[in-house]
Design an enzyme around this catalytic site. Structure first.
Site, PDB file in Angstrom:
ATOM      1  N   GLY A 161       0.834  -1.197   0.000  1.00 13.15           N
ATOM      2  CA  GLY A 161       0.000   0.000   0.000  1.00 13.15           C
ATOM      3  C   GLY A 161       0.865   1.241   0.000  1.00 13.15           C
ATOM      4  O   GLY A 161       2.006   1.218  -0.460  1.00 13.15           O
ATOM      5  N   SER A 162       0.323   2.311   0.558  1.00 16.47           N
ATOM      6  CA  SER A 162       1.020   3.598   0.511  1.00 16.47           C
ATOM      7  C   SER A 162       2.202   3.625   1.477  1.00 16.47           C
ATOM      8  O   SER A 162       2.242   2.878   2.464  1.00 16.47           O
ATOM      9  CB  SER A 162       0.036   4.699   0.890  1.00 16.47           C
ATOM     10  N   GLY A 221       2.828   2.157   5.249  1.00 17.78           N
ATOM     11  CA  GLY A 221       4.006   1.323   5.537  1.00 17.78           C
ATOM     12  C   GLY A 221       4.801   1.822   6.730  1.00 17.78           C
ATOM     13  O   GLY A 221       5.299   1.033   7.534  1.00 17.78           O
ATOM     14  N   GLU A 229       5.703  -3.424   0.644  1.00 14.20           N
ATOM     15  CA  GLU A 229       5.643  -3.124  -0.799  1.00 14.20           C
ATOM     16  C   GLU A 229       4.856  -1.827  -0.928  1.00 14.20           C
ATOM     17  O   GLU A 229       3.627  -1.837  -0.971  1.00 14.20           O
ATOM     18  CB  GLU A 229       4.926  -4.254  -1.550  1.00 14.20           C
ATOM     19  N   CYS A 275       1.557   0.510  -8.872  1.00 13.35           N
ATOM     20  CA  CYS A 275       2.725   0.961  -8.104  1.00 13.35           C
ATOM     21  C   CYS A 275       3.889   1.197  -9.056  1.00 13.35           C
ATOM     22  O   CYS A 275       4.772   1.994  -8.768  1.00 13.35           O
ATOM     23  CB  CYS A 275       3.060  -0.046  -7.023  1.00 13.35           C
TER      24      CYS A 275
HETATM   25  P1  NAD Z   1      -3.375   2.261   1.455  1.00  6.51           P
HETATM   26  O1  NAD Z   1      -2.055   2.433   2.133  1.00  6.51           O
HETATM   27  O2  NAD Z   1      -4.394   3.301   1.645  1.00  6.51           O
HETATM   28  O3  NAD Z   1      -4.038   0.881   1.940  1.00  6.51           O
HETATM   29  C1  NAD Z   1      -3.416  -0.353   1.757  1.00  6.51           C
HETATM   30  C2  NAD Z   1      -3.910  -1.344   2.789  1.00  6.51           C
HETATM   31  O4  NAD Z   1      -3.376  -1.013   4.065  1.00  6.51           O
HETATM   32  C3  NAD Z   1      -5.423  -1.383   2.961  1.00  6.51           C
HETATM   33  O5  NAD Z   1      -5.828  -2.732   3.111  1.00  6.51           O
HETATM   34  C4  NAD Z   1      -5.633  -0.598   4.252  1.00  6.51           C
HETATM   35  O6  NAD Z   1      -6.811  -0.942   4.931  1.00  6.51           O
HETATM   36  C5  NAD Z   1      -4.407  -1.003   5.027  1.00  6.51           C
HETATM   37  N1  NAD Z   1      -3.979  -0.066   6.086  1.00  6.51           N
HETATM   38  C6  NAD Z   1      -3.926   1.280   6.003  1.00  6.51           C
HETATM   39  N2  NAD Z   1      -3.434   1.791   7.156  1.00  6.51           N
HETATM   40  C7  NAD Z   1      -3.160   0.750   7.967  1.00  6.51           C
HETATM   41  C8  NAD Z   1      -2.648   0.633   9.301  1.00  6.51           C
HETATM   42  N3  NAD Z   1      -2.291   1.701   9.999  1.00  6.51           N
HETATM   43  N4  NAD Z   1      -2.511  -0.603   9.826  1.00  6.51           N
HETATM   44  C9  NAD Z   1      -2.835  -1.700   9.116  1.00  6.51           C
HETATM   45  N5  NAD Z   1      -3.348  -1.646   7.860  1.00  6.51           N
HETATM   46  C10 NAD Z   1      -3.507  -0.436   7.293  1.00  6.51           C
HETATM   47  O7  NAD Z   1      -3.052   2.044  -0.107  1.00  6.51           O
HETATM   48  P2  NAD Z   1      -4.058   1.962  -1.340  1.00  6.51           P
HETATM   49  O8  NAD Z   1      -4.600   3.306  -1.647  1.00  6.51           O
HETATM   50  O9  NAD Z   1      -4.984   0.816  -1.184  1.00  6.51           O
HETATM   51  O10 NAD Z   1      -3.034   1.535  -2.509  1.00  6.51           O
HETATM   52  C11 NAD Z   1      -2.252   2.427  -3.249  1.00  6.51           C
HETATM   53  C12 NAD Z   1      -0.808   2.432  -2.779  1.00  6.51           C
HETATM   54  O11 NAD Z   1      -0.280   1.122  -2.764  1.00  6.51           O
HETATM   55  C13 NAD Z   1       0.101   3.208  -3.703  1.00  6.51           C
HETATM   56  O12 NAD Z   1       0.978   3.981  -2.928  1.00  6.51           O
HETATM   57  C14 NAD Z   1       0.862   2.124  -4.456  1.00  6.51           C
HETATM   58  O13 NAD Z   1       2.107   2.506  -4.979  1.00  6.51           O
HETATM   59  C15 NAD Z   1       0.994   1.083  -3.403  1.00  6.51           C
HETATM   60  N6  NAD Z   1       1.236  -0.220  -3.972  1.00  6.51           N
HETATM   61  C16 NAD Z   1       2.500  -0.743  -3.894  1.00  6.51           C
HETATM   62  C17 NAD Z   1       2.774  -1.972  -4.453  1.00  6.51           C
HETATM   63  C18 NAD Z   1       4.146  -2.550  -4.405  1.00  6.51           C
HETATM   64  O14 NAD Z   1       4.269  -3.727  -4.669  1.00  6.51           O
HETATM   65  N7  NAD Z   1       5.175  -1.790  -4.077  1.00  6.51           N
HETATM   66  C19 NAD Z   1       1.755  -2.693  -5.085  1.00  6.51           C
HETATM   67  C20 NAD Z   1       0.472  -2.153  -5.136  1.00  6.51           C
HETATM   68  C21 NAD Z   1       0.232  -0.919  -4.570  1.00  6.51           C
END
Ligand code: NAD
Length: 513
Positions: free
Chosen positions: A243-244, A248, A265, A299
């Protein structure tokens, strides 16, 4: 939506109506609030998923820890056989699942199918790997001793995934974790919960057919608070979170506070360097697909083009021309190139980025804008935009998860372009377009790209499952999928066996009694 066979797909996947969001099949139950999943394609309600409460989560963890005791003792190649059957089921359900991915996330149907294909590929990879979980043997310095290392499963692996790859990221993790002998608990993105339930249904069928406990494969649903059940839980030795970068940084600290392991990731800010020796035709295809594919929500999407001044205008004009041909609309219609953003919050972020780049002194060369009217009722469709910008702009240093491409100019040697490419905080994917061997090798050298992925004459977007996938710096440092990424799902044990009647100590130390 019936035009595109969505209803049939939902039926095939067993996800019509209200779904239990905590595991499935005979094990399904949930007591939390309901998430309504609306499609960004047409704004329609797809279905509902119940969230997981803390009490529900405790039941899941009991099932998972108990299933681990069975699963870990099964020989790895037999676990591989289960993963093989799971891959077969995915082949049967490929069209339906690809369609749901497209409808719930908004990527094109082709990309939805591609995502399911990645799941199938990682299953095949994992099946072979189940006979190759190799450790090394070493020569002991002590006579009559044997030393070797072996890999054992970790236990319960927690998977937190993003909306943009609603099914493949889970499979990359889970197929490897399963052959390694781990059991998984998955929290998909709250923006794509139906995809999560559909995957869980498919996996649950396989475990049931093999009389294995479904606790090997667990689903929980909800927002970050449900994710936190796992990050704070010392019973989960590994958290794999996609995720973001914002997410992370929080997850990494939560998991580190209990000395757990995390596989992160996170966001990218990927660039293609275009040198005077680039093949312009290939560059345009790579850059345009990279920037507008999945509406810029990968991503690995291309966010920056770093172009040599001598060919700057030529490349700019070619890319701008290509943008004129883009068809924006329903991603289930294969005639369209660009589908919607995930939701209207994402549209706001896209609008803000375009405002900010102008405020910082950028020059828009392809106008953006939000589309309205027939076919665009969801309010999530935007025009891919291009802006000429400078590397130091705050907005250029930031990952905007939308189809906004920045053109940056460099002069002199390729080192100058590499410096620009590396000066962002993220380090996921990078590429150079050149037919000049010296430039390509400098880009790949120790002084070259600082990213986890560095490509020559291929764009930044997308990857094959055979390689280790992930990035450096604020992308989080994790690696998953191919190569030896499996090792993170196991614990390494060094074993020394003495087969003599003496007890010699290491380093020649004497201890006479
Ligand atoms: P996001 O960070 O908003 O959410 C991702 C996940 O994390 C969700 O399931 C969310 O519920 C969970 N989450 C959020 N805060 C949390 C916390 N404090 N504790 C536990 N879980 C938590 O991201 P998004 O908007 O769903 O996805 C887009 C982002 O993901 C972009 O930044 C993209 O680059 C990244 N991404 C990276 C990869 C990679 O492999 N590097 C792959 C896909 C997406």
């Amino acid at each position: 939506t019936t035009d595109f066979g969505i209803d049939k797909a939902l039926k095939t996947l067993g996800v019509e109506g209200v779904n239990e969001g905590t595991s499935t099949g005979s094990n399904s139950f949930s007591n939390g609030d309901i998430i309504e999943s609306f499609s960004p394609v047409d704004g329609q309600l797809i279905g509902k998923v119940k969230t997981t409460t803390k009490e529900d989560y405790e039941v899941v963890m009991d099932r998972a820890t108990s299933a681990f005791k069975t699963w870990r003792t099964m020989p790895a190649p037999q676990r591989g056989e289960i993963v093989r059957q799971f891959g077969e089921k995915l082949r049967e359900k490929k069209e339906a699942l690809g369609k749901l991915v497209s409808y719930e996330m908004g990527k094109s149907y082709q990309e939805g199918l591609g995502e399911v294909q990645e799941m199938i590929d990682i299953c095949d990879f994992a099946v072979g790997l189940s006979r190759q979980l190799h450790g090394l043997t070493m020569h002991s310095e002590r006579p009559g001793h044997r030393m070797y290392e072996q890999y054992h499963p970790l236990g319960v692996v927690g998977i937190i995934s993003a909306f943009n790859f609603p099914v493949a990221v889970w499979a990359w993790n889970t197929a490897l974790a399963w052959i390694c002998g781990d059991v998984c608990v998955w929290k998909p993105s709250e923006k794509t919960p139906m995809c999560g339930v559909a995957c869980q249904n498919i996996a649950a069928e396989v475990f049931k057919e093999n009389n294995l406990p479904e606790g090997i494969c667990n689903l929980i649903n909800g927002n970050y608070e449900v994710g936190e059940f796992m990050t704070k839980d010392a019973r989960i030795p590994l958290i794999s979170a996609t995720g973001s970068t914002r997410m992370g940084k929080i997850v990494a600290q939560e998991v580190a506070a209990r000395l757990g392991k995390s596989l992160l990731e996170l966001g990218g800010n990927n660039a293609i360097i275009v040198t005077p020796d680039a093949d312009i035709k290939m560059t345009v295809i790579g850059a345009v697909f990279g920037a507008v594919g999945t509406a810029g929500q990968r991503c690995t999407s291309t966010r920056r083009l770093i172009i040599h001044e001598s060919i700057y205008d030529q490349v700019k004009n070619a890319v701008v021309d290509a943008y004129k041909q883009l068809r924006i609309g329903n991603p289930l219609d294969e005639n369209n190139h660009v589908g919607p953003l995930i939701d209207t919050d994402a549209v706001t972020m896209y609008n803000n980025a375009l405002t900010q780049v102008v405020e910082e002194g950028g020059n828009i060369v392809v106008e953006g804008g939000v589309l309205s009217g027939e076919g665009y009722e969801s309010g999530c469709y935007v025009r891919p935009a291009i802006a000429e910008a400078k590397s130091h702009f705050k907005i250029v240093q930031h990952e905007t998860f939308a189809p906004v491409l920045y053109l940056l100019k460099y002069s002199g040697e390729v080192e100058n372009a590499i410096a620009i490419q590396n000066e962002v905080a993220q380090g996921l994917s990078s590429a150079i377009m050149t037919n000049n061997l010296r430039e390509a090798e400098r880009f790949l050298s120790v002084a070259g790209s600082d990213c986890g992925i560095a490509n020559v004459n291929i764009g930044t977007s997308g990857a094959e499952i055979g390689g280790a996938f992930g990035g450096e710096k604020e992308t989080g440092g994790g690696r998953e999928s191919g190569s030896d990424a499996w090792k993170v799902y196991m614990r390494r044990q060094t074993n020394t066996i003495n087969y003599t009647a003496e007890l010699p100590l290491a380093q020649g130390i004497k201890f006479d009694l």
